[in-house]
Design an enzyme around this catalytic site. Structure first.
Site, PDB file in Angstrom:
ATOM      1  N   ASN A  56      44.961  40.082  34.564  1.00 16.51           N
ATOM      2  CA  ASN A  56      44.267  39.436  35.684  1.00 16.51           C
ATOM      3  C   ASN A  56      44.383  40.258  36.962  1.00 16.51           C
ATOM      4  O   ASN A  56      45.408  40.892  37.209  1.00 16.51           O
ATOM      5  CB  ASN A  56      44.832  38.031  35.909  1.00 16.51           C
ATOM      6  CG  ASN A  56      44.622  37.148  34.690  1.00 16.51           C
ATOM      7  OD1 ASN A  56      43.817  37.475  33.820  1.00 16.51           O
ATOM      8  ND2 ASN A  56      45.349  36.051  34.607  1.00 16.51           N
ATOM      9  N   VAL A  57      43.335  40.187  37.771  1.00 23.07           N
ATOM     10  CA  VAL A  57      43.288  40.992  38.999  1.00 23.07           C
ATOM     11  C   VAL A  57      43.479  40.124  40.247  1.00 23.07           C
ATOM     12  O   VAL A  57      43.360  40.612  41.366  1.00 23.07           O
ATOM     13  CB  VAL A  57      41.947  41.767  39.089  1.00 23.07           C
ATOM     14  CG1 VAL A  57      41.805  42.740  37.925  1.00 23.07           C
ATOM     15  CG2 VAL A  57      40.746  40.817  39.152  1.00 23.07           C
ATOM     16  N   HIS A  92      45.077  45.778  35.050  1.00 25.91           N
ATOM     17  CA  HIS A  92      43.671  45.984  35.439  1.00 25.91           C
ATOM     18  C   HIS A  92      43.485  46.019  36.956  1.00 25.91           C
ATOM     19  O   HIS A  92      42.368  45.819  37.445  1.00 25.91           O
ATOM     20  CB  HIS A  92      42.773  44.916  34.797  1.00 25.91           C
ATOM     21  CG  HIS A  92      42.650  45.076  33.305  1.00 25.91           C
ATOM     22  ND1 HIS A  92      42.172  44.086  32.468  1.00 25.91           N
ATOM     23  CD2 HIS A  92      42.948  46.128  32.490  1.00 25.91           C
ATOM     24  CE1 HIS A  92      42.184  44.522  31.213  1.00 25.91           C
ATOM     25  NE2 HIS A  92      42.658  45.760  31.203  1.00 25.91           N
ATOM     26  N   CYS A 146      38.162  59.933  49.169  1.00 28.78           N
ATOM     27  CA  CYS A 146      39.503  60.526  49.347  1.00 28.78           C
ATOM     28  C   CYS A 146      40.541  59.879  48.445  1.00 28.78           C
ATOM     29  O   CYS A 146      41.685  60.334  48.409  1.00 28.78           O
ATOM     30  CB  CYS A 146      39.937  60.449  50.815  1.00 28.78           C
ATOM     31  SG  CYS A 146      40.413  58.783  51.343  1.00 28.78           S
ATOM     32  N   CYS A 169      35.647  53.581  54.023  1.00 33.87           N
ATOM     33  CA  CYS A 169      37.050  53.952  54.178  1.00 33.87           C
ATOM     34  C   CYS A 169      37.389  54.175  55.654  1.00 33.87           C
ATOM     35  O   CYS A 169      36.676  54.900  56.355  1.00 33.87           O
ATOM     36  CB  CYS A 169      37.303  55.222  53.383  1.00 33.87           C
ATOM     37  SG  CYS A 169      38.964  55.879  53.543  1.00 33.87           S
ATOM     38  N   ASN A 220      46.810  29.272  23.934  1.00 34.71           N
ATOM     39  CA  ASN A 220      45.393  29.327  24.304  1.00 34.71           C
ATOM     40  C   ASN A 220      44.785  27.932  24.154  1.00 34.71           C
ATOM     41  O   ASN A 220      45.285  27.109  23.393  1.00 34.71           O
ATOM     42  CB  ASN A 220      44.650  30.328  23.396  1.00 34.71           C
ATOM     43  CG  ASN A 220      43.349  30.830  24.005  1.00 34.71           C
ATOM     44  OD1 ASN A 220      42.492  30.038  24.395  1.00 34.71           O
ATOM     45  ND2 ASN A 220      43.207  32.139  24.105  1.00 34.71           N
TER      46      ASN A 220
END
Ligand code: BJW
Ligand code: ZN
Length: 289
Positions: free
Chosen positions: A113-114, A150, A161, A198, A262
């Site tokens: 999971n992110v 992940h 960069c 950036c 699950n």
């Protein structure tokens, strides 16, 4: 042989396990309001999320992919860890692990999971342990490792960069905050120069997640823990995405035990010795705390 759902037998396995690995997926965060990838209703503006989570999708249409991740960042920012995250975070604490798995020499939490919710739960739980420790007998051992293989949706990476940073502000740039985009059916495109840039070099930023065809993070450390594991708990993942889907197989092949948590049957069941069907925000605290 069909997998067991006996909590007593699983507790016996936990008590003799020495090296434990947990592989978690989107189902762990479902109760926190984060949609899973492959369940019904998983489409975003008619797109399958898996088709947006690729370097080629970003190269072809960075505006569309950034709008998708802007939405996902908002959901992650609003979410709170649930009892499933906290149950696993408790196992990261050496003092609690000793109670449920007294012979454990290592415990490793690997998440696909992110959303950062496992990290938040682990920090919260550890902070509480430290507060209790300083009120009581002294030092509290560092928590066991958590690998976010992940990446993190609230990180950005500069495509020019390479600078990576955490950025929890939303929207990341004014164009992504434009309310008229919210209800659009993907027709509106944001100009490249108006997408997140950036702060160091002005290059185009991308979300700090691992897309298909990219190499996940911490691969060597994770594989080392998997190779040593005698128990693998597979939590809330469809076990369809490699390399994470292969970890339970590896542990099973090495003679270890595999326990799947699950809502429903999944690919991971193929190697399961134990199967605990139901929402993991209920089953994990019930079995582990
Ligand atoms: C509940 C619940 C509740 C619900 N309680 N349960 C052909 C064959 C084999 C492999 C490949 C192949 N072609 C390409 C590959 C490789 C590819 C891959 O695996 N593709 C497959 C789809 C075929 N993999 C890669 O490209 C990876 N990189 C790679 O392999 O590099 C090579 C390499 C590896 C190692 C060393 C050296 C080189 C990278 C994969 C990156 C995946 N990225 C994503 C997006 C992240 C960014 C973002 O979030 O947008 O990661 S895809 C997406 O899937 C996301 C997830 O982490 C990942 C896994 O999904 P997950 O977590 O399993 O979610 P779901 O929705 O599928 O399942 C949810 C489950 O929860 C369900 O089972 C529900 O029942 C359950 N559930 N509520 C308990 N309350
Ligand atoms: Zn840069």
């Amino acid at each position: 042989m069909s997998p067991s759902s006996s909590i007593e037998d699983f507790e016996r396995v936990l008590r003799k396990s020495e090296n434990i690995v947990v592989v978690a997926g989107a189902g762990l965060s479902a109760a926190s309001g984060i949609p899973t990838f492959r369940d019904a209703g998983g489409l975003w503006r008619g797109h399958d999320p898996a088709t947006l989570a690729t370097p080629s999708a970003f190269a072809a249409n960075p505006s569309l992919v950034w709008q998708f991740y802007h939405k996902r960042r908002g959901v992650a920012l609003a979410a709170q860890p649930n009892p499933g995250h906290f149950a696993l975070a408790m196992l990261c604490e050496p003092a609690h692990l000793r109670v449920v798995a007294p012979r454990a020499k290592s415990f490793t939490l690997v998440t696909q999971n992110v959303d950062g919710l496992s990290m938040r739960a682990r920090k919260d739980v550890h902070k509480r342990q430290v507060e209790r420790g300083s009120a009581g007998s002294g030092d509290v051992a560092s928590p066991h490792p958590l690998y976010e293989m992940h990446g993190r949706v609230l990180d950005t990476i500069c495509t020019a960069c390479g600078h990576r940073e955490h950025n929890g502000s939303s929207p990341l740039c004014p164009s992504l905050g434009d309310a008229s985009l919210e209800n659009a059916d993907n027709a509106q495109s944001i100009a490249l120069e108006d997408l997140p840039r950036c702060a160091q070099c002005g290059g185009l930023l991308r979300p700090g997640v691992v897309w298909f065809e990219e190499v996940p993070h911490h691969m060597d450390q994770i594989q080392e823990r998997v190779d040593a594991a005698d128990l693998c708990m597979v939590v809330g993942t469809s076990s369809t995405v490699q390399p994470a889907a292969g970890y339970a197989y590896d542990v099973g092949e090495n003679g270890g035990t595999v326990a799947v948590f699950n809502l429903q049957r999944s690919e991971g069941d193929e190697y399961a010795d134990f199967l605990f069907l139901g929402p993991c925000e209920d089953t994990l605290p019930r079995i582990l705390l």
